[in-house]
Enzyme design. Structure first.
Site, PDB file in Angstrom:
ATOM      1  CG  ASP A 225      -2.007   0.939   1.322  1.00 28.58           C
ATOM      2  OD1 ASP A 225      -2.276   1.529   0.072  1.00 28.58           O
ATOM      3  OD2 ASP A 225      -2.328   1.355   2.304  1.00 28.58           O
TER       4      ASP A 225
ATOM      5  CG  ASP B 243      -8.080  -7.829   8.493  1.00 24.29           C
ATOM      6  OD1 ASP B 243      -7.078  -7.444   7.872  1.00 24.29           O
ATOM      7  OD2 ASP B 243      -8.395  -7.411   9.621  1.00 24.29           O
TER       8      ASP B 243
ATOM      9  CG  PHE C  52     -10.519  -1.686   2.507  1.00 21.35           C
ATOM     10  CD1 PHE C  52      -9.400  -1.193   3.211  1.00 21.35           C
ATOM     11  CD2 PHE C  52     -11.197  -2.865   2.982  1.00 21.35           C
ATOM     12  CE1 PHE C  52      -8.921  -1.869   4.438  1.00 21.35           C
ATOM     13  CE2 PHE C  52     -10.730  -3.372   4.223  1.00 21.35           C
ATOM     14  CZ  PHE C  52      -9.548  -3.046   4.972  1.00 21.35           C
TER      15      PHE C  52
END
Ligand code: 5GP
Ligand code: MG
Length: 189
Positions: A104, A160, A153
């Site tokens: 990221d 998770d 996302f």
């Protein structure tokens, strides 16, 4: 159970992931033949990929785990990365392949690369399932990358949301509004 309040749109299918991980395994196998390879997986997100990947690598290698959590200071906005290496054996003189779920900002992997070098690894490379476009803050080219994704996302295949959804065999986008990913709808005037 998938919470109906959080619809998930499949972004990368189970079949596509399996095919790609298989290929990455073959590439890693040929790149590390004859070398003392340790695959150092970053908890918890990379666990599912780790299990699939190592079964595609038919050269002898070791598996190790490391945890990295970032904390935001109470009085500052700076984040500190805390590394827990309780399950990471000695990597001195080993060829280490760091495995993470997603690149990221790049902060986690950049810090872990430095950490592993400081521990005396012979070489350090990185493998990620996903690389998110347009988010990187630290320059870092992963040596092995499964898929490049847009800035959304994602959950599943290890990733998770609040510790749930890791078990999904595919990667999906969480929390989209209905139609957000579909064709652009033009407002009526
Ligand atoms: P970085 O240090 O590269 O900013 O952070 C990488 C970590 O952020 C990943 O290991 C993962 O835990 C988390 N992360 C970043 N993007 C996503 C995402 O889209 N979904 C999930 N579930 N975790 C993410
Ligand atoms: Mg993570």
């Amino acid at each position: 159970m998938v919470n109906p309040d959080h619809p998930i749109r499949t972004l990368i299918s189970e079949a596509a992931i399996q095919e790609r991980v298989h290929l990455l395994g073959q590439q890693i196998e040929s790149d590390y033949r004859g070398r003392p390879l340790t695959i150092l997986a970053v908890l918890t997100g990379s666990l599912i990929m780790l299990a699939d990947l190592v079964r595609r690598i038919r050269i002898s290698h070791r598996i190790a785990l490391i945890q990295a959590s970032s904390y935001r200071g109470a009085t500052t906005t700076a984040t500190t990365l805390v590394i827990n290496e309780a399950f990471a054996p000695d990597v001195a003189d080993r060829d280490v392949l760091l495995l993470d779920d997603i690149l990221d900002t790049g902060r986690t992997l950049a810090a872990l690369i430095r950490h592993v070098r400081d521990r005396g690894a012979r070489s350090v490379r990185t493998a990620v399932l996903l690389r998110k476009l347009g988010r990187q803050e630290v320059p870092l080219e992963p040596d092995y990358c499964g898929f490049t994704i847009p800035d959304v996302f994602v959950v599943g295949y290890g990733l998770d949301y609040n510790d749930d959804y890791r078990h999904l065999p595919y990667v999906g986008v969480l929390g989209e509004h209905q139609g957000a990913s579909g064709p652009v709808s033009h407002p009526r005037s």
